[in-house]
Scaffold this motif. Sequence first.
Motif, PDB file in Angstrom:
ATOM      1  N   SER A 235       0.988  -1.143   0.254  1.00 23.23           N
ATOM      2  CA  SER A 235       0.197   0.011  -0.031  1.00 23.23           C
ATOM      3  C   SER A 235       1.205   1.428  -0.139  1.00 23.23           C
ATOM      4  O   SER A 235       1.869   1.212   0.265  1.00 23.23           O
TER       5      SER A 235
ATOM      6  N   SER B 270       0.118   4.131   1.257  1.00 21.61           N
ATOM      7  CA  SER B 270      -0.422   4.742   2.670  1.00 21.61           C
ATOM      8  C   SER B 270       1.120   3.895   3.424  1.00 21.61           C
ATOM      9  O   SER B 270       0.898   4.588   4.711  1.00 21.61           O
ATOM     10  N   VAL B 271       1.267   2.946   3.381  1.00 23.40           N
ATOM     11  CA  VAL B 271       2.063   2.327   4.209  1.00 23.40           C
ATOM     12  C   VAL B 271       3.591   2.628   3.859  1.00 23.40           C
ATOM     13  O   VAL B 271       4.127   3.347   4.462  1.00 23.40           O
TER      14      VAL B 271
ATOM     15  N   LEU C 171      -1.703  -5.165   9.181  1.00 21.33           N
ATOM     16  CA  LEU C 171      -2.464  -4.064   9.187  1.00 21.33           C
ATOM     17  C   LEU C 171      -4.345  -4.103   8.479  1.00 21.33           C
ATOM     18  O   LEU C 171      -4.616  -3.343   8.447  1.00 21.33           O
TER      19      LEU C 171
ATOM     20  N   LEU D 293       4.597   4.763  11.581  1.00 21.73           N
ATOM     21  CA  LEU D 293       2.785   5.175  10.789  1.00 21.73           C
ATOM     22  C   LEU D 293       1.834   4.602  12.929  1.00 21.73           C
ATOM     23  O   LEU D 293       0.905   5.052  12.557  1.00 21.73           O
TER      24      LEU D 293
ATOM     25  N   VAL E 282       1.729   1.895  14.823  1.00 18.81           N
ATOM     26  CA  VAL E 282       0.875   1.504  15.077  1.00 18.81           C
ATOM     27  C   VAL E 282       2.026  -0.134  15.423  1.00 18.81           C
ATOM     28  O   VAL E 282       1.198  -1.074  16.235  1.00 18.81           O
TER      29      VAL E 282
ATOM     30  N   ARG F 231      -5.374   4.117  15.925  1.00 17.03           N
ATOM     31  CA  ARG F 231      -4.805   4.255  15.175  1.00 17.03           C
ATOM     32  C   ARG F 231      -4.324   2.856  13.580  1.00 17.03           C
ATOM     33  O   ARG F 231      -4.165   3.353  12.874  1.00 17.03           O
TER      34      ARG F 231
ATOM     35  N   GLU G  57      -7.571   3.105  11.614  1.00 15.99           N
ATOM     36  CA  GLU G  57      -7.118   3.853  10.853  1.00 15.99           C
ATOM     37  C   GLU G  57      -6.357   3.664   9.741  1.00 15.99           C
ATOM     38  O   GLU G  57      -6.972   3.580   8.645  1.00 15.99           O
ATOM     39  N   ILE G  58      -5.290   3.191   9.725  1.00 19.16           N
ATOM     40  CA  ILE G  58      -3.843   2.517   8.675  1.00 19.16           C
ATOM     41  C   ILE G  58      -5.409   1.884   8.012  1.00 19.16           C
ATOM     42  O   ILE G  58      -5.399   1.576   6.198  1.00 19.16           O
TER      43      ILE G  58
ATOM     44  N   ARG H  97      -7.813   3.167   4.680  1.00 22.56           N
ATOM     45  CA  ARG H  97      -7.364   3.190   3.981  1.00 22.56           C
ATOM     46  C   ARG H  97      -6.801   2.547   3.410  1.00 22.56           C
ATOM     47  O   ARG H  97      -6.934   2.637   2.129  1.00 22.56           O
TER      48      ARG H  97
END
Length: 395
Positions: free
Chosen positions: A193, A195-196, A313, A338, A340, A367, A370-371, A374
């Motif tokens: 991702s 996002s990661v 994740l 991140l 987490v 948290r 939230e990830i 995404r």
Amino acid sequence: MRVVIIGVGTRGDVAPYTGLGARIRAAGHEVAIAAHAPYSSLVTDAGLDFRVIPGDPTALLGTRNWAAFAGYARQVTDGIVDATTAGADLLLLGASASAGYHVAEAMGIPSMGAHLQPVEPTGDFPPVMGAFRRSLGRWGNRAAARLLFAAPSPAHSGSAKKLRARLGLAPMSSRAVFRRRESSRWPVFHGYSPSVLPRPADWRPGLEVPGYWWPAPRPGWTPPADLAGFLDAGPPPVFVGSGSHRGAAAERFTELALAALRLAGLRGVLQTGVTGPLADDMLGVGEVPHEWLFPRMAAVVHHAGAGTTAAGLRAGVPAVTMPVWGDQPLWAGRLWRLGVAPAPLTGRITAERLARAVAEAVPGRTRAEEIAGRIAAEDGAAPVVEAVERACITS
């Protein structure tokens, strides 16, 4: 079109390709995955054809026997050749399957990268498959990665001269192969991702980060009765996986995990090579799909391999990481940044250190969720399927 995905490595290097392969098959193509024999059921359970690659990568874990690595690389190369000549119109190549680039050229078929790790040179971080745990600076990071690509290595271009001679192709050094890939903008899709780990701004066109490829669901799978009962009998436990530990090392790790969870006052599900009740609040399990298990955990403790990191994740649970080698330090660092996971545990890990890290991680579920939200909005397989469709039209 007959699409062959080459997945070299252990379970986490194969499982994501089952979901990607299923999506390509749903688009109307024949799909086979070439991997090592222990992972054949992963492939066939997903309804895909399996082609075997000889060799045992687990035998290389923790060793520096370069002769063994060279022998394994030869086995992998032979397997890629055999898997392709058995029938293929397009190759999708994992990061450790770069011999397939030459095989595809020899057969006159297209190929694309399908990587689970960002091995392409960038200034953002040091080479993930090298022995670099700290940044070398932007220039140094890129230079080190380019050097690894240019050197004859089974991790990247392989011994290009020898392989190309075997295949009847014109001689070309590993450095020249890398330059040709760059200049031709050879496409590489990355199955993780943005996002990661965001796509590096200094990457050339053709290097894409569309999102994770999730393992295909296992039809008819149900949890063992003892596991289901254990989960129902108390609050969510902490998962602990041994990852690359084997034999006596796995036994020591099991003892460490049990001691740490007792100090933290938490229940545990251990995937460390032992099965059955270990105590009233501890259960050892065998093979269990992480996509089913992880959402039921309070936290997951692992070595931060790409597949386990992704599963944690996706589940929206916090992590504790103990990176050992390869790409593990990269993913462990990302989880920490991140928010987490606490800082990665390295060096000598005691029960007390692990207990403190678990206690710090468990409250971080918000948290992590939230990830996970995404990631859920991304469709990492769609751009790969579109690229396969384009290749079908132009071939």
